[in-house]
Design a protein around this motif. Sequence first.
Motif, PDB file in Angstrom:
ATOM      1  N   PRO A 267       0.818  -1.212   0.000  1.00  0.00           N
ATOM      2  CA  PRO A 267       0.000   0.000   0.000  1.00  0.00           C
ATOM      3  C   PRO A 267       0.850   1.260   0.000  1.00  0.00           C
ATOM      4  CG  PRO A 267       0.018  -1.005   2.187  1.00  0.00           C
ATOM      5  CD  PRO A 267       0.725  -1.955   1.270  1.00  0.00           C
ATOM      6  N   VAL A 268       0.326   2.319  -0.587  1.00  0.00           N
ATOM      7  CA  VAL A 268       1.028   3.596  -0.616  1.00  0.00           C
ATOM      8  C   VAL A 268       0.643   4.408   0.609  1.00  0.00           C
ATOM      9  CG1 VAL A 268       1.081   3.595  -3.133  1.00  0.00           C
ATOM     10  CG2 VAL A 268      -0.775   4.798  -1.950  1.00  0.00           C
ATOM     11  N   ASP A 269       1.451   5.405   0.909  1.00  0.00           N
ATOM     12  CA  ASP A 269       1.109   6.308   2.000  1.00  0.00           C
ATOM     13  C   ASP A 269      -0.226   6.980   1.701  1.00  0.00           C
ATOM     14  OD1 ASP A 269       3.483   5.687   3.236  1.00  0.00           O
ATOM     15  OD2 ASP A 269       4.553   7.471   2.539  1.00  0.00           O
ATOM     16  N   GLY A 270      -1.102   6.991   2.687  1.00  0.00           N
ATOM     17  CA  GLY A 270      -2.418   7.604   2.508  1.00  0.00           C
ATOM     18  C   GLY A 270      -3.516   6.618   2.196  1.00  0.00           C
ATOM     19  N   PHE A 271      -3.170   5.323   2.099  1.00  0.00           N
ATOM     20  CA  PHE A 271      -4.186   4.304   1.800  1.00  0.00           C
ATOM     21  C   PHE A 271      -4.115   3.205   2.844  1.00  0.00           C
ATOM     22  CE2 PHE A 271      -5.439   0.275  -0.302  1.00  0.00           C
ATOM     23  CZ  PHE A 271      -6.756   0.599  -0.609  1.00  0.00           C
ATOM     24  N   THR A 272      -5.262   2.880   3.406  1.00  0.00           N
ATOM     25  CA  THR A 272      -5.364   1.775   4.357  1.00  0.00           C
ATOM     26  C   THR A 272      -6.127   0.640   3.695  1.00  0.00           C
ATOM     27  OG1 THR A 272      -5.407   3.290   6.241  1.00  0.00           O
ATOM     28  CG2 THR A 272      -6.221   1.057   6.609  1.00  0.00           C
ATOM     29  N   PRO A 273      -5.501  -0.511   3.505  1.00  0.00           N
ATOM     30  CA  PRO A 273      -6.189  -1.619   2.832  1.00  0.00           C
ATOM     31  C   PRO A 273      -7.421  -2.063   3.609  1.00  0.00           C
ATOM     32  CG  PRO A 273      -3.822  -2.031   2.963  1.00  0.00           C
ATOM     33  CD  PRO A 273      -4.097  -0.846   3.828  1.00  0.00           C
TER      34      PRO A 273
END
Length: 511
Positions: A398-404
């Motif tokens: 995941p990228v910074d700013g995204f919560t799976p």
Amino acid sequence: MIRIMKAFSLAIFVFACLSFSIRAEKGSDGVPPVPKLWDDEAIRTIEVPLANADKSPVHVDSSYYYSLGQIVKIYKSYPIYAPGKEPAGYIDWLKQQEPEIIFDPSKLKTMDDWIKAGEIVFDFGPVFQGTMGPGEVRNPEWYKKAGVPVTKDGIMPFARYVVREKGVVEIGNVACASCHTRVMPDGSVIKGAQGNFPFDRSQAYNFRDRYPRQTNKERYTERSRAMMLALYDTPWLKENPNGRVSQMSLEEIAEAHDLIPPGVMARHRSSLFFPPQIPDLIGIKDWRYLDHTGLVQQRSIADLMRYAALTQGGDNYARFGEYIPFEPFQGKLPDAKDEERYSDEQLYAVALYLYSLKPPPNPNKFDQRAARGKKVFEREGCASCHTPPLYTNNKLTPVDGFTPPKDHFKKYDIMNVSVGTDPRLALGSRRGTGYYKVPSLKGVWYRGPFEHNGSVATLEDWFDPKRLRDDYVPTGFVGYGVKTRAVKGHLYGMKLSEKDRADLIAFLKTL
């Protein structure tokens, strides 16, 4: 779908070949039957949801897809020579050639037959209007200004001449080979590699060359803006980074394209402002996810066929929430009976060809320096992400700013660690899943530029700590309106000694 490409002939949004379903009987000599392409359940589940999950695409159903018009015919094609390299009388000779359709699935009996046929389809461009026309491929200025490479034999290998009618020589655009052919510094060619045709710089050349000849320049500009929005817009985002093209002049749009280097491409569903690196397809058989954002799952060869169909234009029919990207430009979705598309056999052949590709001979030998670099690779824990023998763990990060979402951990292969690279493609595009896939390091010696948007030109640049500074000038893709910017993230290797760093790079170049 082919007609859609003609309507958007200035656009650069293709990667592979379309298909519709013509079922084949079980093949001989161990060739499996042609898989069904547009299976509704498979299409519904093939893509990882977008970061804005409610905007994930809803694709057309199989009844619409299989009602699409005529099968595209694969004609014999011929090399395009750069100015000054063409044999004497070549065009006159081409005008004397009879049209010849050369793809016939009834003659494909062995796996080798299918693979050879797949290479033919890979090289064939089905669109006869577009980025490359006679005004480009026979014009020295186009080669010079766009920076188009040619082979040691003087061939421009990213498109080919096609004779569909005796006496008429056309240029077939948007072949699979257009994106996935690489001309090396010595003039040799690697098929299936990260291509180095300068798509966006050629696009910029076309805008500037064609605009002065328009009788209605204002309409031409508006259509160009509409095309850009259809390709890239994400109107549901509160701060829509892609909507700015609606206010840009044609010269500004051309400048944005001009700043995208070969090996990177503002393909559809991405962005003019943070375009993705073109992938190397050699070894694709072993990949679990396709696209830098891991957008498409590859569960079988049929998924590779589906991915090709979607990226070629099948997802132009999709609805993203209530938004249909190409509706503002065309006014409506096309009448299915007017559309052309490839057959399943043709696309299956291409997939088999891609699966068969082998890496070129590696000139970098595994010497003492590379052996030391391998120890650095192991000591620093690089193998946890770039796991041998594929040199990828085939997972999403995941990228910074995204919560799976919690259910993603059951559905997809996720390594819940962010490496901190630029999240814009993963969050601000119609390919943005909130993830990047862990890339394979195999073949890095012949590839470049690197990173998911090609920010750095070489491995040496990637491991240079200077790239983390805000005053850094990226050696690959810089960005529109940008002079300097940090290439952030992936801090692994930043604290190595100069010797260890050189040894590590030597090892990576042997993969």
